[in-house]
Design an enzyme around this catalytic site. Structure first.
Site, PDB file in Angstrom:
ATOM      1  N   CYS A  82       0.832  -1.213   0.000  1.00  0.00           N
ATOM      2  CA  CYS A  82       0.000   0.000   0.000  1.00  0.00           C
ATOM      3  C   CYS A  82       0.869   1.268   0.000  1.00  0.00           C
ATOM      4  CB  CYS A  82      -1.012  -0.042   1.131  1.00  0.00           C
ATOM      5  SG  CYS A  82      -2.365   1.111   0.845  1.00  0.00           S
ATOM      6  N   HIS A 175      -2.987  -4.921   1.897  1.00  0.00           N
ATOM      7  CA  HIS A 175      -2.247  -5.241   3.131  1.00  0.00           C
ATOM      8  C   HIS A 175      -2.378  -6.713   3.478  1.00  0.00           C
ATOM      9  CE1 HIS A 175      -1.847  -0.982   4.432  1.00  0.00           C
ATOM     10  NE2 HIS A 175      -3.014  -0.820   3.850  1.00  0.00           N
ATOM     11  N   GLU A 177      -0.475  -8.090   5.490  1.00  0.00           N
ATOM     12  CA  GLU A 177      -0.053  -8.130   6.907  1.00  0.00           C
ATOM     13  C   GLU A 177      -1.230  -7.955   7.861  1.00  0.00           C
ATOM     14  OE1 GLU A 177       0.464  -5.754   4.776  1.00  0.00           O
ATOM     15  OE2 GLU A 177       0.350  -3.755   5.691  1.00  0.00           O
TER      16      GLU A 177
END
Ligand code: GLN
Length: 196
Positions: A82, A175, A177
């Site tokens: 991002c 994302h 993560e």
């Protein structure tokens, strides 16, 4: 080299670097927070997290920017998610006039390109690189405005390219993560030996 002996840096000035460090732990790789140019000496790869690309660009000391560019030129793998994708891009639209990027991957991006109505959403994104679909979180994500011929598209969402790779540099508009699925991190770690 086995995963357990590798050290992967995560730019830790702003944004969701803690989630990337946790994702690396889940992959049994040591994550190292990177704040200064000298921190980079201890790592074999680098992750640029999500957050606010203008703020991160502002907080990076010039020596750190330079070291990242030098290490990347020497073959260090880099992942950007991002805002990290924006930091890697060669060109940025709707950035701040003084927003200098690291120019690590030959793409153009437009910041916050999904607009206010759908500025954040979660979707399944499918890629052969990770062997199928995985959940992806988009938060005020950038969109690609262009890419060089040797920049490979790894995934699409709707009519947008949302994952790209150039040599051992990987940029994701979303994302991984922020989800429990670690396949994008594992894929990045598998790129370590590759040279541009
Ligand atoms: N819109 C942010 C930027 O321009 C990116 C958002 C994110 O990383 N979730 O940097």
């Amino acid at each position: 080299m086995s995963n357990t002996r590798r050290r992967v840096g995560v730019l830790a000035l702003q944004g969701d670097f803690r989630e990337h460090l946790a994702a690396l732990r889940a992959c049994e790789v040591e994550g190292v927070p990177i704040r200064l140019a000298t921190d980079l000496e201890a790592v074999d790869a680098l992750i640029l997290p999500g957050g606010e690309s203008t703020t991160m660009a502002h907080l990076m000391e010039p020596a750190l920017k330079q070291s990242i560019q030098q290490r990347a030129a020497a073959g260090m793998p880099v992942l950007g998610t991002c805002a990290g994708m924006i930091l890697m891009a060669r060109e940025v639209q709707d950035g701040r006039p003084d927003q200098e990027t690291l120019k690590l991957i030959d793409i153009g991006v437009r910041r916050n390109a999904y607009g206010r109505q759908i500025d954040s959403f979660e979707a399944d994104v499918t890629s052969a690189a990770i062997g199928g679909p995985a959940p992806a979180v988009f938060i005020r994500a950038p969109q690609l405005t262009g890419r060089a011929a040797d920049v490979e598209e790894l995934a699409r969402h709707g009519d947008q390219t949302v994952a790209v790779k150039q040599g051992n540099r990987l940029a994701l508009a979303f994302h991984p993560e922020l989800t429990p699925d670690r396949r994008w991190h594992q894929y990045f770690l598998s790129l370590n030996g590759e040279r541009r």
